[in-house]
Structure formats: C-alpha cells, structure tokens
Write an enzyme that holds these catalytic residues in place. Structure first.
Site, PDB file in Angstrom:
ATOM      1  N   ASP A 122     -10.517  -3.749  -4.719  1.00 49.97           N
ATOM      2  CA  ASP A 122      -9.698  -2.745  -4.048  1.00 49.97           C
ATOM      3  C   ASP A 122      -9.687  -1.491  -4.896  1.00 49.97           C
ATOM      4  OD1 ASP A 122      -7.751  -1.290  -2.680  1.00 49.97           O
ATOM      5  OD2 ASP A 122      -6.128  -2.714  -3.053  1.00 49.97           O
ATOM      6  N   SER A 161       0.834  -1.196   0.000  1.00 49.42           N
ATOM      7  CA  SER A 161       0.000   0.000   0.000  1.00 49.42           C
ATOM      8  C   SER A 161       0.877   1.257   0.000  1.00 49.42           C
ATOM      9  CB  SER A 161      -0.974  -0.047   1.180  1.00 49.42           C
ATOM     10  OG  SER A 161      -2.037   0.850   0.990  1.00 49.42           O
ATOM     11  N   HIS A 183      -8.291  -5.279   0.126  1.00 47.20           N
ATOM     12  CA  HIS A 183      -7.101  -4.643   0.681  1.00 47.20           C
ATOM     13  C   HIS A 183      -6.771  -5.233   2.060  1.00 47.20           C
ATOM     14  CE1 HIS A 183      -4.410  -1.193   0.053  1.00 47.20           C
ATOM     15  NE2 HIS A 183      -4.453  -0.975   1.356  1.00 47.20           N
TER      16      HIS A 183
END
Length: 344
Positions: free
Chosen positions: A288, A183, A318
């Site tokens: 996501d 991320s 996610h």
C-alpha cells in the site's frame, strides 16, 4: 472469538518465514489480495481520478455517478441492530444488548474524502459491533472537492459532541468513546483527536481534552502529499490505491489550505500536541502506498509518549476494510479492533 483476538497481535509480531503457522496466514492473505486485485475493473482508478479532477473544475456529474455506484447498503448480521438516527448518523448495537451503556466507537469511512458514505463502512461497523459487543456510530461527512478542509473535520468533531451530548439517550458510556476510521477516515479521526486533545475550539463546539478514550485507525492518510517513500514508489500503480488518484484526493481535500497544516496532515503536528493523544491502534496494509507514512506516524506517536499498537498485515493491499475480497485481512482487523477496545 476471545482466543482469536488474543492471537492476532502475537501471530503478527512473531511473523517469520520459518514459522509454518505464520506462512499459512501470509499465504492466505497473499492469495486473497492477489485475487482481489485481479477482480478490479481495468482502468477503474484512472476513471475515478478523472471524475475527481473534473469535479475540482466544477463538473460533478462523473463524480456523483461514482458515488452512487458505491453507495450500496450491504446485508447486515441478524444479531446486530442498525438504526438511522439521522441522514448523518447510523448507530449499530448488538441485538443482545438492546439496553444498557456500551462503549462507543465513532467511525469515519474512507474514500479519499471524495467518495464513500455510511453504507460503505456498514459491513465493518456491524461486524465490529457484533464481535466486540460495542456500539458503533457511523458518520456521513461533507465530501470534497465541493466541501474541502475543514468541512469533514468539523463534521467529525460534531459527531464527538453529538455522542457526548446524547450518551444517556442512546446508551453510550460517555467515558468510553473512541474514534476511528479507514484511509481518509483514519486521517479525520487522527486530526479530530489532535484538535480535541489540544482543546481547540471549533465553532460552537468546545470539547474537553479527555473526551476520547482511544483511536482505531486502518491505513490512515497522515501526509496529504506525495511522500516519495519506498511504499509510495513500489505500490503506486495496480495495488488498490494508485499514487495518481491519491494525489487528486489530497488536492481536492486540502483545497486552498496548506497540505502540511497539522489538521490536514497529522504527521506534521508538534510532538507536544501528539503527546496528548489517547492510546492508538493502527493496522496497515503491506502493499500500500500509505504503508510507510503509517509506520512514520506510529514512530512519531511512540516518540511523543503515546501508547501505540501498530501492525502491518503481510501481503495485503488497500481497501480490505470496506471493499469485500480480502476476507482474512478483514477478519483479522475486526478482531484486532475488538481486542483493543475490550482492553481499553
């Protein structure tokens, strides 16, 4: 384990509703992801977003509470040794490889540049070290909004310099240093690699362009703005990373800087800068908001001549790297990284 690693890319690249084994994998990923989403406390993302936005106005109390609630060290496998080198670095090594030079993955945790710590990525780092037989150096970096861009990027580059300078001391192979993250951590890894490959100097650091062997990225942020993509619109609420909190993360991290500056948003880097990057492995979550920008980044990298392996895990959401609940996705991602690093 070797067979599982080898099967990972083939199983996904061959994914088809007509294949029973692929359907089985997909059904496990789907059921685990849905159960994970049901387990999330109602209103959690809204409360976290509010904490970030209050901190952007100077009130850090709620954000510090969120950080403390997430900063819990997990139990580690008995066959992995974790050593806190400093408040900033934690080193993982297989217990069976107490000495000798190992390939090294420098790992940058996720959390929207605002949350997360060495502890939040500990499960992944330890498991990868165990399965791949590599050293993993987890990095704590300054968090936004108190420390917006480029603080975390500078810390990421300093970690590369630290690893190179201390390879002999800690048993790293200086010619096999990779960089990775999930991320926001994936954003930092990619941005740092662009800076390194371009020979950009940061403070006292001057790293050689070939300092990094490869990149390992999990659902990275590559556009630090609301991209309006199909995945952003379809999964912007209720899928583990809401669009509204991602917008707060982007604002907190970019601060006064231009969000489309290439070291904030790697997608905006020039093709000649991308062309200098080492091989990249990217694993994305299907449901996501970041899925489509990851695919866009993979395409740009390929068009720039970079060797890229990109997989989207069907039905996943996610957080499967750092938050327990999607075990099959976690295992597949660890095995993919282990196989990639073994080939590197």
């Amino acid at each position: 384990m070797v067979a599982a690693v080898a099967a990972f890319p083939a199983a996904l690249s061959a994914y088809s509703p007509l294949q029973a084994d692929a359907v089985c994998v997909d059904s496990v990923l789907l059921s685990e992801a849905d159960a994970f989403l049901r387990s999330l406390p109602e209103g959690l993302q809204a409360r976290q977003e509010e904490a970030v936005r209050r901190a952007m106005k100077g009130d850090f109390a709620a954000l510090e509470a969120v950080r403390q609630s997430r900063n819990v060290p997990p139990a580690l496998p008995a066959d992995v040794v974790a050593t806190d080198i400093s408040d900033t670095y934690r080193l993982y090594r297989p217990a069976s490889c107490a000495s000798g030079r190992l390939p090294l993955l420098i790992y940058l945790h996720g959390g929207g540049w605002c949350f997360g710590s060495i502890n939040s990525c500990a499960r992944f780092c330890a498991e990868l070290s165990r399965r791949a037989g590599v050293a993993v150096l987890a990095v704590d970096y300054p968090l936004a909004p108190r420390y917006p861009f480029p603080h975390a990027l500078d810390a990421s580059l300093e970690a590369v310099g630290f690893a190179r300078d201390n390879a002999a001391r800690y048993g790293f192979d200086p010619d096999r240093i990779s960089l990775g993250g999930d991320s926001a951590g994936g954003n930092l890894a990619l941005s740092a690699a662009i800076a390194v490959a371009s020979g950009q100097r940061h403070g006292r650091l001057s790293l050689p362009a070939g300092a990094l062997r490869s990149l390992v990225l999990f659902y990275p942020v590559v556009k630090a703005w609301s991209d309006g993509s199909e995945s952003w619109q379809s999964y912007g609420s209720g899928y583990g990373l809401d669009a509204s909190i991602m917008e707060a993360f982007n604002e907190a991290y970019a601060g006064p800087s231009d969000a489309r500056q290439p070291l904030v948003s790697p997608f905006c880097a020039a093709s000649d800068a991308l062309a200098k990057l080492p091989p990249v492995m990217m694993v994305s979550a299907d449901r996501d908001i970041l899925r489509d920008q990851g695919a866009d980044m993979a395409r740009r990298l390929r068009e720039s001549g970079v060797a890229v392996s990109h997989r989207i895990l069907p039905s996943t959401v996610h957080l499967f790297i750092t938050v327990p609940g999607q075990q099959r996705a976690f295992d597949m991602a660890v095995d993919a990284a282990a196989g990639f690093l073994a080939e590197d």
